[in-house]
Motif scaffolding. Structure first.
Motif, PDB file in Angstrom:
ATOM      1  N   LYS A 237       0.828  -1.198   0.000  1.00  0.00           N
ATOM      2  CA  LYS A 237       0.000   0.000   0.000  1.00  0.00           C
ATOM      3  C   LYS A 237       0.868   1.256   0.000  1.00  0.00           C
ATOM      4  N   GLU A 238       1.986   1.178   0.704  1.00  0.00           N
ATOM      5  CA  GLU A 238       2.894   2.328   0.761  1.00  0.00           C
ATOM      6  C   GLU A 238       3.597   2.535  -0.583  1.00  0.00           C
ATOM      7  N   GLU A 239       4.026   1.456  -1.202  1.00  0.00           N
ATOM      8  CA  GLU A 239       4.744   1.554  -2.478  1.00  0.00           C
ATOM      9  C   GLU A 239       4.237   0.454  -3.415  1.00  0.00           C
ATOM     10  N   PRO A 240       3.174   0.725  -4.158  1.00  0.00           N
ATOM     11  CA  PRO A 240       2.557  -0.299  -5.025  1.00  0.00           C
ATOM     12  C   PRO A 240       3.479  -0.831  -6.112  1.00  0.00           C
ATOM     13  N   ASP A 241       4.493  -0.043  -6.514  1.00  0.00           N
ATOM     14  CA  ASP A 241       5.379  -0.475  -7.600  1.00  0.00           C
ATOM     15  C   ASP A 241       6.733  -0.976  -7.098  1.00  0.00           C
ATOM     16  N   ASN A 242       6.855  -1.213  -5.808  1.00  0.00           N
ATOM     17  CA  ASN A 242       8.122  -1.700  -5.252  1.00  0.00           C
ATOM     18  C   ASN A 242       8.284  -3.169  -5.615  1.00  0.00           C
ATOM     19  N   SER A 243       9.255  -3.454  -6.469  1.00  0.00           N
ATOM     20  CA  SER A 243       9.425  -4.826  -6.979  1.00  0.00           C
ATOM     21  C   SER A 243       9.852  -5.794  -5.894  1.00  0.00           C
ATOM     22  N   PHE A 244      10.561  -5.286  -4.859  1.00  0.00           N
ATOM     23  CA  PHE A 244      10.961  -6.146  -3.756  1.00  0.00           C
ATOM     24  C   PHE A 244       9.724  -6.645  -2.999  1.00  0.00           C
ATOM     25  N   VAL A 245       8.775  -5.743  -2.761  1.00  0.00           N
ATOM     26  CA  VAL A 245       7.522  -6.119  -2.095  1.00  0.00           C
ATOM     27  C   VAL A 245       6.732  -7.077  -2.979  1.00  0.00           C
ATOM     28  N   GLN A 246       6.645  -6.743  -4.266  1.00  0.00           N
ATOM     29  CA  GLN A 246       5.885  -7.581  -5.189  1.00  0.00           C
ATOM     30  C   GLN A 246       6.471  -8.988  -5.279  1.00  0.00           C
ATOM     31  N   SER A 247       7.798  -9.082  -5.332  1.00  0.00           N
ATOM     32  CA  SER A 247       8.452 -10.397  -5.414  1.00  0.00           C
ATOM     33  C   SER A 247       8.156 -11.217  -4.168  1.00  0.00           C
ATOM     34  N   SER A 248       8.172 -10.549  -3.015  1.00  0.00           N
ATOM     35  CA  SER A 248       7.910 -11.270  -1.771  1.00  0.00           C
ATOM     36  C   SER A 248       6.469 -11.749  -1.713  1.00  0.00           C
TER      37      SER A 248
ATOM     38  N   TYR B  66       2.271 -16.008  -2.268  1.00  0.00           N
ATOM     39  CA  TYR B  66       1.120 -16.634  -2.935  1.00  0.00           C
ATOM     40  C   TYR B  66       1.464 -18.046  -3.424  1.00  0.00           C
ATOM     41  N   ARG B  67       2.640 -18.203  -3.950  1.00  0.00           N
ATOM     42  CA  ARG B  67       3.066 -19.534  -4.402  1.00  0.00           C
ATOM     43  C   ARG B  67       3.184 -20.493  -3.222  1.00  0.00           C
ATOM     44  N   GLU B  68       3.692 -19.968  -2.113  1.00  0.00           N
ATOM     45  CA  GLU B  68       3.901 -20.795  -0.932  1.00  0.00           C
ATOM     46  C   GLU B  68       2.577 -21.311  -0.362  1.00  0.00           C
ATOM     47  N   VAL B  69       1.560 -20.454  -0.379  1.00  0.00           N
ATOM     48  CA  VAL B  69       0.263 -20.846   0.216  1.00  0.00           C
ATOM     49  C   VAL B  69      -0.690 -21.448  -0.816  1.00  0.00           C
ATOM     50  N   GLY B  70      -0.215 -21.629  -2.057  1.00  0.00           N
ATOM     51  CA  GLY B  70      -1.025 -22.289  -3.071  1.00  0.00           C
ATOM     52  C   GLY B  70      -2.015 -21.402  -3.790  1.00  0.00           C
ATOM     53  N   GLU B  71      -1.858 -20.091  -3.680  1.00  0.00           N
ATOM     54  CA  GLU B  71      -2.743 -19.149  -4.383  1.00  0.00           C
ATOM     55  C   GLU B  71      -2.150 -18.872  -5.770  1.00  0.00           C
ATOM     56  N   ASP B  72      -2.241 -19.869  -6.652  1.00  0.00           N
ATOM     57  CA  ASP B  72      -1.566 -19.776  -7.954  1.00  0.00           C
ATOM     58  C   ASP B  72      -2.111 -18.649  -8.817  1.00  0.00           C
ATOM     59  N   SER B  73      -3.416 -18.419  -8.792  1.00  0.00           N
ATOM     60  CA  SER B  73      -3.993 -17.366  -9.625  1.00  0.00           C
ATOM     61  C   SER B  73      -3.501 -15.989  -9.177  1.00  0.00           C
ATOM     62  N   LEU B  74      -3.404 -15.795  -7.861  1.00  0.00           N
ATOM     63  CA  LEU B  74      -2.894 -14.516  -7.347  1.00  0.00           C
ATOM     64  C   LEU B  74      -1.396 -14.371  -7.655  1.00  0.00           C
TER      65      LEU B  74
ATOM     66  N   THR C 245       0.120 -15.646 -10.275  1.00  0.00           N
ATOM     67  CA  THR C 245       0.207 -15.323 -11.704  1.00  0.00           C
ATOM     68  C   THR C 245      -0.137 -13.854 -11.948  1.00  0.00           C
ATOM     69  N   LYS C 246      -1.169 -13.387 -11.256  1.00  0.00           N
ATOM     70  CA  LYS C 246      -1.564 -11.983 -11.399  1.00  0.00           C
ATOM     71  C   LYS C 246      -0.449 -11.054 -10.945  1.00  0.00           C
ATOM     72  N   MET C 247       0.207 -11.408  -9.841  1.00  0.00           N
ATOM     73  CA  MET C 247       1.315 -10.578  -9.352  1.00  0.00           C
ATOM     74  C   MET C 247       2.487 -10.621 -10.318  1.00  0.00           C
ATOM     75  N   MET C 248       2.758 -11.795 -10.862  1.00  0.00           N
ATOM     76  CA  MET C 248       3.854 -11.917 -11.823  1.00  0.00           C
ATOM     77  C   MET C 248       3.588 -11.062 -13.057  1.00  0.00           C
ATOM     78  N   ASP C 249       2.374 -11.112 -13.577  1.00  0.00           N
ATOM     79  CA  ASP C 249       2.033 -10.307 -14.749  1.00  0.00           C
ATOM     80  C   ASP C 249       2.168  -8.819 -14.454  1.00  0.00           C
ATOM     81  N   ALA C 250       1.744  -8.430 -13.258  1.00  0.00           N
ATOM     82  CA  ALA C 250       1.844  -7.012 -12.887  1.00  0.00           C
ATOM     83  C   ALA C 250       3.299  -6.566 -12.863  1.00  0.00           C
ATOM     84  N   MET C 251       4.160  -7.419 -12.367  1.00  0.00           N
ATOM     85  CA  MET C 251       5.592  -7.078 -12.299  1.00  0.00           C
ATOM     86  C   MET C 251       6.220  -7.054 -13.688  1.00  0.00           C
ATOM     87  N   LEU C 252       5.887  -8.062 -14.479  1.00  0.00           N
ATOM     88  CA  LEU C 252       6.513  -8.170 -15.794  1.00  0.00           C
ATOM     89  C   LEU C 252       6.085  -7.055 -16.741  1.00  0.00           C
TER      90      LEU C 252
END
Length: 613
Positions: free
Chosen positions: A270-281, A286-294, A296-303
């Motif tokens: 929320k503080e920095e929506p485009d911070n790639s370090f936050v997005q990567s984490s 999401y991958r760790e907890v099995g939220e694959d769709s989320l 993928t959505k985060m990956m697309d947003a970053m890419l």
């Protein structure tokens, strides 16, 4: 041995200076290398490698008389002078003499330790160095050299003791403290590692690197509470740096506290929506907890974000490719992702190049790969790697005009890249455009530096020699061949052509034979090289030897249409060994093989010797 002259006397007066920094130590640990210069010892007589007589050291080192001190200084300076003149025997003798005058002089023991080290007599070197330290314990240079020797012998406990002694007397030596951290790590002395790091913090202040080092040590001790406290302290001291908060979240994830980690990540986003370090984490979460769709959505947003660093995108795409390969390798899915990234970032040359590399990996059609590489060049025309890849793809297809077209702008964008002149010159050469080929090679030669690839430089000169000879510029051609062989003495193609042209000129046949023989030894079944050697022997009137090699040349000429030149030479050689019938047979075969401009001369030989029959 290295002939470097080394002045080691300056080390003898080292006391409170920083001496040898920590980045030049830890030889035994394989982390860094020695710094103290070692003089070259070429030949100290065997008698001088015997154990030097040790002296007893008391708390008070005995002094010498004024006269002896003057004598001592004279012979010590003379020892240095002899050493600098590379007279190591004499220097060693003078050091022995110095010890008879002043056996308590630490500098003499130190110098002898260096000599013994060079002679690989480590036990005597160590004894002499230990004595030097005993005689002058305040000399940090001696102490550090001794510690290095202990490390080389993998005697880490002794090394630690010496370094601890240095630090005790020199509180600001963070370089030594860092060495101690590495030594303590060998024996998993975690508390001592923390002590050394905290001493460094006291001197240099708290830093991310030191805090993270402490955190890792706490984790090795299974002291998670202290590890968390260290990381939180770092974050609290940098309240405006969001990355430290994300590091805390990553630590919580690692320690199975996902909910707490998620709170940190979402608040940071929320503080920095485009911070790639936050997005990567968050992506990892999401991958760790099995939220694959989320995920993928985060990956697309970053890419697709223009604010995400190219290095982050490249890392994610490599991970995506790896996962795709593990699932069967459906390249259409990966290409679709690349296309989405490129639509949003049309000027991202790194992504375009990565896409082309992936297409090459998946063996896409060459023209398709070339199109992707050309797209890279529209964004970054100075990308030499992409352009060279296109050239390598075009070369097997013999698309000479396209190669030349690709090289012309290349030498403007990358004038010091010799490969472009090489490709361009070869392409012109294949088109029989000798003038432009020669111009390209000459321009390439103008970019030669001592660091240039000797293989390419040698080939440049070899091709120039071939072209210059074809143009009738014999002197310039031979000069080019000489330059070629200076860069690479075993350039087989150049050796063959140079030798053959010398033989045609009936000049320097001895040298021609030597060069040609190297080619035959290197490739004993090469028909062209065998033919050249046979012809040089023929020119030297060594006809029986020439016959042996021309027979091998004919036997190894495996082309569907045999070489008219080889067959013509065979006829000439057989004529000289009084086998006219065989000679006529070879000449006729040469005509049948399309002798070209030599056809008239061969026909005249056939007519002449048939009449004589």
């Amino acid at each position: 041995m290295v002939n470097k002259k080394t002045n080691i006397l300056h080390l003898f007066s080292m006391r409170e200076d920083k001496g040898l920094r920590w980045s030049a130590v830890l030889i035994g640990l394989g982390l860094v290398a020695q710094v103290i210069a070692i003089p070259v010892v070429r030949s100290v007589p065997a008698s001088k490698t015997k154990k030097s007589k040790m002296v007893e050291v008391t708390d008070t080192v005995p002094s010498v008389s004024y006269v002896d001190s003057v004598r001592f200084k004279y012979f010590l300076l003379e020892a240095e002078r002899q050493q600098n003149a590379d007279h190591y025997d004499a220097a060693f003798d003078l050091l022995e003499h110095c010890k008879t005058i002043h056996p308590y002089a630490s500098e003499v023991w130190f110098m002898q330790s260096v000599y013994y080290s060079e002679l690989k007599n480590d036990s005597l070197a160590l004894q002499c160095l230990q004595k030097a330290v005993q005689l002058n314990p305040e000399n940090n240079g001696y102490q550090e050299r001794l510690a290095q020797m202990y490390i080389s012998a993998r005697n880490f406990n002794q090394a630690k003791s010496v370094y601890e002694n240095i630090v005790e007397k020199n509180h600001d030596r963070t370089d030594i403290l860092n060495i101690l951290v590495q030594l303590y790590q060998q024996d998993k002395e975690y508390d001592k590692m923390l002590w050394a790091i905290e001493r460094v913090e006291t001197i240099e202040g708290i830093s991310e690197e030191l805090t993270l080092s402490k955190m890792r040590i706490y984790e090795r001790k299974d002291d998670k509470k202290s590890a968390w406290k260290a990381l939180k302290t770092l974050s609290d001291e940098h309240p405006n740096d969001l990355n430290y908060k994300v590091m805390m979240g990553n630590w919580l994830m690692k320690n199975n506290k996902r909910k707490n980690a998620y709170k940190i990540f979402t608040k940071a986003l929320k503080e920095e929506p485009d911070n790639s370090f936050v997005q990567s984490s968050l992506y990892d979460y999401y991958r760790e907890v099995g939220e694959d769709s989320l995920a993928t959505k985060m990956m697309d947003a970053m890419l697709t974000s223009k604010k995400t660093e190219s290095s982050v995108k490249a890392t994610m795409l490599r991970q995506l490719i790896m996962e795709n390969e593990n699932k069967g390798g459906d390249s259409t899915q990966v290409i679709a992702v690349f296309d989405r990234v490129m639509r949003e970032n049309p000027q991202d040359a790194d992504m375009a190049e990565l896409k082309a590399a992936y297409m090459s990996l998946k063996s896409f059609p060459v023209d398709t790969i070339n199109q992707a590489l050309k797209h890279v060049l529209t964004i970054a025309p100075d990308n030499a790697g992409a352009r060279l890849q296109i050239l390598q793809n075009l070369w097997p297809q013999k698309r000479w005009d396209e190669i030349i077209e690709m090289c012309l702008p290349a030498v403007q964008y990358n004038p010091d890249e010799m490969a472009f002149y090489y490709f361009m010159g070869l392409a012109y050469y294949q088109k029989d455009d000798q003038d432009n080929a020669l111009d390209a090679f000459r321009r390439g030669v103008g970019e030669i530096t001592p660091q240039s690839n000797k293989e390419i430089v040698s080939d440049f000169y070899a091709l120039m020699g071939d072209i210059l000879h074809q143009k009738g510029l014999e002197k310039e051609a031979f000069a080019a061949y000489d330059s070629c062989l200076q860069w690479k003495a075993d350039n087989i193609g150049a050796l063959n052509n140079y030798a053959y042209y010398l033989s045609l000129n009936d000049s320097d046949l001895h040298r021609a034979e030597q060069m040609s023989y190297k080619t035959v030894k290197a490739e004993p079944t090469n028909a062209t090289y065998l033919d050249t050697y046979a012809w040089i022997l023929y020119m030297q009137e060594r006809y029986e030897e020439a016959k042996i090699y021309i027979d091998q040349a004919v036997a190894n000429d495996s082309d569907s249409v045999q070489s008219a030149v080889i067959l013509d030479h065979a006829g000439d050689i057989y004529l000289k060994v009084d086998d006219t019938d065989k000679a006529l047979d070879y000449w006729q075969k040469a005509l049948d093989a399309d002798a070209g401009e030599d056809a008239d001369a061969i026909t005249q030989k056939i007519m002449k010797y048939k009449k004589e029959e």
